[in-house]
Write a protein that holds these residues in place. Structure first.
Motif, mmCIF file in Angstrom:
data_model
loop_
_atom_site.group_PDB
_atom_site.id
_atom_site.type_symbol
_atom_site.label_atom_id
_atom_site.label_comp_id
_atom_site.label_asym_id
_atom_site.label_seq_id
_atom_site.Cartn_x
_atom_site.Cartn_y
_atom_site.Cartn_z
ATOM 1 N N VAL A 15 0.864 -1.182 0.000
ATOM 2 C CA VAL A 15 0.000 0.000 0.000
ATOM 3 C C VAL A 15 0.897 1.228 0.000
ATOM 4 O O VAL A 15 1.776 1.362 0.862
ATOM 5 N N ASN A 16 0.716 2.105 -0.964
ATOM 6 C CA ASN A 16 1.487 3.352 -0.996
ATOM 7 C C ASN A 16 0.798 4.392 -0.124
ATOM 8 O O ASN A 16 -0.351 4.766 -0.376
ATOM 9 N N LEU A 17 1.504 4.872 0.897
ATOM 10 C CA LEU A 17 0.956 5.911 1.779
ATOM 11 C C LEU A 17 1.681 7.241 1.613
ATOM 12 O O LEU A 17 1.533 8.124 2.445
ATOM 13 N N ASP A 18 2.430 7.380 0.535
ATOM 14 C CA ASP A 18 3.141 8.637 0.277
ATOM 15 C C ASP A 18 2.361 9.445 -0.756
ATOM 16 O O ASP A 18 2.391 9.134 -1.948
ATOM 17 N N PRO A 19 1.671 10.502 -0.329
ATOM 18 C CA PRO A 19 0.871 11.297 -1.268
ATOM 19 C C PRO A 19 1.719 12.137 -2.219
ATOM 20 O O PRO A 19 1.173 12.763 -3.137
ATOM 21 N N ALA A 20 3.047 12.137 -2.009
ATOM 22 C CA ALA A 20 3.949 12.877 -2.894
ATOM 23 C C ALA A 20 4.739 11.949 -3.804
ATOM 24 O O ALA A 20 5.604 12.398 -4.545
ATOM 25 N N ALA A 21 4.453 10.661 -3.763
ATOM 26 C CA ALA A 21 5.207 9.696 -4.572
ATOM 27 C C ALA A 21 5.011 9.989 -6.059
ATOM 28 O O ALA A 21 3.915 10.314 -6.507
ATOM 29 N N LEU A 59 -6.870 9.116 -2.899
ATOM 30 C CA LEU A 59 -7.630 9.864 -1.895
ATOM 31 C C LEU A 59 -7.244 11.332 -1.892
ATOM 32 O O LEU A 59 -8.114 12.221 -1.901
ATOM 33 N N ILE A 60 -5.929 11.594 -1.880
ATOM 34 C CA ILE A 60 -5.433 12.968 -1.829
ATOM 35 C C ILE A 60 -3.989 13.003 -2.308
ATOM 36 O O ILE A 60 -3.235 12.043 -2.102
ATOM 37 N N GLN A 61 -3.600 14.112 -2.955
ATOM 38 C CA GLN A 61 -2.243 14.269 -3.456
ATOM 39 C C GLN A 61 -1.663 15.592 -2.984
ATOM 40 O O GLN A 61 -2.383 16.598 -2.840
ATOM 41 N N VAL A 62 -0.367 15.594 -2.750
ATOM 42 C CA VAL A 62 0.307 16.804 -2.286
ATOM 43 C C VAL A 62 0.188 17.928 -3.306
ATOM 44 O O VAL A 62 -0.048 19.088 -2.946
ATOM 45 N N PRO A 75 5.645 22.131 0.240
ATOM 46 C CA PRO A 75 5.714 20.661 0.154
ATOM 47 C C PRO A 75 5.553 19.955 1.494
ATOM 48 O O PRO A 75 4.786 19.001 1.606
ATOM 49 N N ASN A 76 6.269 20.414 2.534
ATOM 50 C CA ASN A 76 6.183 19.747 3.832
ATOM 51 C C ASN A 76 4.830 19.954 4.489
ATOM 52 O O ASN A 76 4.219 19.000 5.005
ATOM 53 N N GLY A 77 4.364 21.184 4.486
ATOM 54 C CA GLY A 77 3.048 21.455 5.066
ATOM 55 C C GLY A 77 1.951 20.738 4.311
ATOM 56 O O GLY A 77 0.990 20.243 4.915
ATOM 57 N N GLY A 78 2.100 20.653 2.993
ATOM 58 C CA GLY A 78 1.113 19.950 2.185
ATOM 59 C C GLY A 78 1.071 18.472 2.515
ATOM 60 O O GLY A 78 -0.011 17.865 2.580
ATOM 61 N N LEU A 79 2.237 17.881 2.731
ATOM 62 C CA LEU A 79 2.264 16.452 3.056
ATOM 63 C C LEU A 79 1.635 16.188 4.422
ATOM 64 O O LEU A 79 0.877 15.222 4.589
ATOM 65 N N VAL A 80 1.947 17.031 5.402
ATOM 66 C CA VAL A 80 1.334 16.857 6.723
ATOM 67 C C VAL A 80 -0.181 16.996 6.621
ATOM 68 O O VAL A 80 -0.931 16.216 7.236
ATOM 69 N N PHE A 81 -0.656 17.959 5.841
ATOM 70 C CA PHE A 81 -2.096 18.126 5.641
ATOM 71 C C PHE A 81 -2.704 16.861 5.033
ATOM 72 O O PHE A 81 -3.756 16.395 5.469
ATOM 73 N N CYS A 82 -2.023 16.301 4.028
ATOM 74 C CA CYS A 82 -2.515 15.082 3.381
ATOM 75 C C CYS A 82 -2.622 13.930 4.376
ATOM 76 O O CYS A 82 -3.611 13.177 4.375
ATOM 77 N N MET A 83 -1.612 13.774 5.225
ATOM 78 C CA MET A 83 -1.615 12.663 6.168
ATOM 79 C C MET A 83 -2.676 12.853 7.247
ATOM 80 O O MET A 83 -3.294 11.891 7.713
ATOM 81 N N GLU A 84 -2.909 14.094 7.656
ATOM 82 C CA GLU A 84 -3.972 14.349 8.622
ATOM 83 C C GLU A 84 -5.340 14.107 7.986
ATOM 84 O O GLU A 84 -6.263 13.594 8.640
ATOM 85 N N TYR A 85 -5.470 14.448 6.720
ATOM 86 C CA TYR A 85 -6.711 14.154 5.995
ATOM 87 C C TYR A 85 -6.911 12.642 5.902
ATOM 88 O O TYR A 85 -8.025 12.134 6.077
ATOM 89 N N PHE A 86 -5.832 11.933 5.629
ATOM 90 C CA PHE A 86 -5.879 10.476 5.569
ATOM 91 C C PHE A 86 -6.332 9.894 6.900
ATOM 92 O O PHE A 86 -7.155 8.967 6.949
ATOM 93 N N GLN A 107 8.897 12.156 5.559
ATOM 94 C CA GLN A 107 9.017 13.276 6.496
ATOM 95 C C GLN A 107 9.148 12.744 7.914
ATOM 96 O O GLN A 107 8.240 12.102 8.447
ATOM 97 N N ILE A 108 10.260 13.032 8.552
ATOM 98 C CA ILE A 108 10.596 12.423 9.834
ATOM 99 C C ILE A 108 9.664 12.864 10.943
ATOM 100 O O ILE A 108 9.462 12.136 11.937
#
Length: 285
Positions: A37-43, A57-60, A73-84, A110-111
């Motif tokens: 399962v790919n959980l990286d919305p920026a892949a 579901l959502i993309q960066v 990019p970083n804020g967008g990824l955190v937003f995506c993961m919180e949406y997830f 993102q660490i």
């Protein structure tokens, strides 16, 4: 019957997607069914088939293009993961309810997701509610870890993920196939580290009088609890890949209804495996 999952974590560029691809190919050679399962919305690219892709579901890129959000990019990824995290029903539907599933979750790099944000902890708790036995697989790039001060940084990142998620964790040094013989020999001391011996290192990290006490305290924390060890991962070495998989399987007791097995130890006479007992007792839990 339980279901099984690996959370494949680590900094960007540590080889998470390559690890997943290698494990899928290795599982096929063992006639085992392993899904990803790919959980990286920026892949942007991965060379393995997926049973679910968070980008459905959502993309960066979509988040960054939203003028009302104005995320980088970083804020967008955190937003995506919180949406997830607020839409786990999408993941539940994608996974289905097949017993004895074995799924690799290819996570973002993102660490902060593994240190102080709750998203990955929420994912672990949700998977456990779905009767998954979850193991964290934390990757670090072996080419990054050849100096003591870089090594300590990597160890602390792995330790932070372990403490945050509270699940069994196997730590892996990737890209060993890219190291020359001399570098492989040099990196052996970092696989099962003696932190107090590293205090004798001549690197700038340990020469600094200003931070000497801090560095000593960090080394003591790591050494006293013996919580962080690493397995080498060479994707071209089939036997080495199998040893990594055995350690992970052991940590989540995969196939325990058949027979509980200890991780396989290395035969010192085998060619291409000259790491001298580094594979023994490597599961951190």
């Amino acid at each position: 019957m339980p279901r099984y999952a690996q959370l494949v974590m680590g900094p960007a560029g540590s080889g998470k997607s390559t690890y997943c691809s290698t494990m899928v190919q290795h599982a096929e050679s063992l006639n085992r069914s392993v899904q990803v399962v790919n959980l990286d919305p920026a892949a942007e690219y991965f060379n393995y088939p997926v049973m679910a892709d968070i980008r459905e579901l959502i993309q960066v890129d979509d988040v960054m293009e939203d003028d009302s959000l104005r995320f980088g990019p970083n804020g967008g990824l955190v937003f995506c993961m919180e949406y997830f995290a607020n839409n786990f029903d999408w993941l539940e539907e994608s996974l289905g309810h097949v017993e004895d599933d074995y799924i690799l979750f290819d996570c973002p790099g993102q660490i902060e997701l593994y240190t102080h944000l709750p998203v990955m902890r929420q994912l672990v708790e949700q998977l456990q509610q779905w009767e998954f036995r979850v193991c964290g697989v934390f990757l670090v790039d072996s080419q990054f870890m050849v100096e003591s001060f870089k090594f300590i940084s990597g160890v602390m990142a792995a330790l932070s993920a372990m403490v945050t998620l509270e699940i069994p964790q196997v730590n892996i040094m990737t890209k060993m196939d890219l190291l020359g013989p001399k570098a492989k020999k040099e990196i052996e001391k970092y696989l099962d580290p003696d932190m107090y011996s590293m205090m004798e290192d001549n690197s700038e990290c340990f020469r600094s009088k200003k931070f000497k006490k801090l560095n000593k305290a960090i080394c003591g924390l790591i050494d006293d609890y013996s919580m962080v060890r690493f397995l080498p991962f060479d994707r071209t070495d089939e036997e080495g890949v199998n040893i990594v998989l055995q350690n992970i399987d052991f940590s989540i007791q995969y196939g325990e209804d058949l027979e509980v097995k200890e991780p396989k130890e290395v035969d010192e006479e085998q060619p291409n495996l000259n790491y001298d007992d580094i594979f023994q007792d490597k599961v951190s839990s």
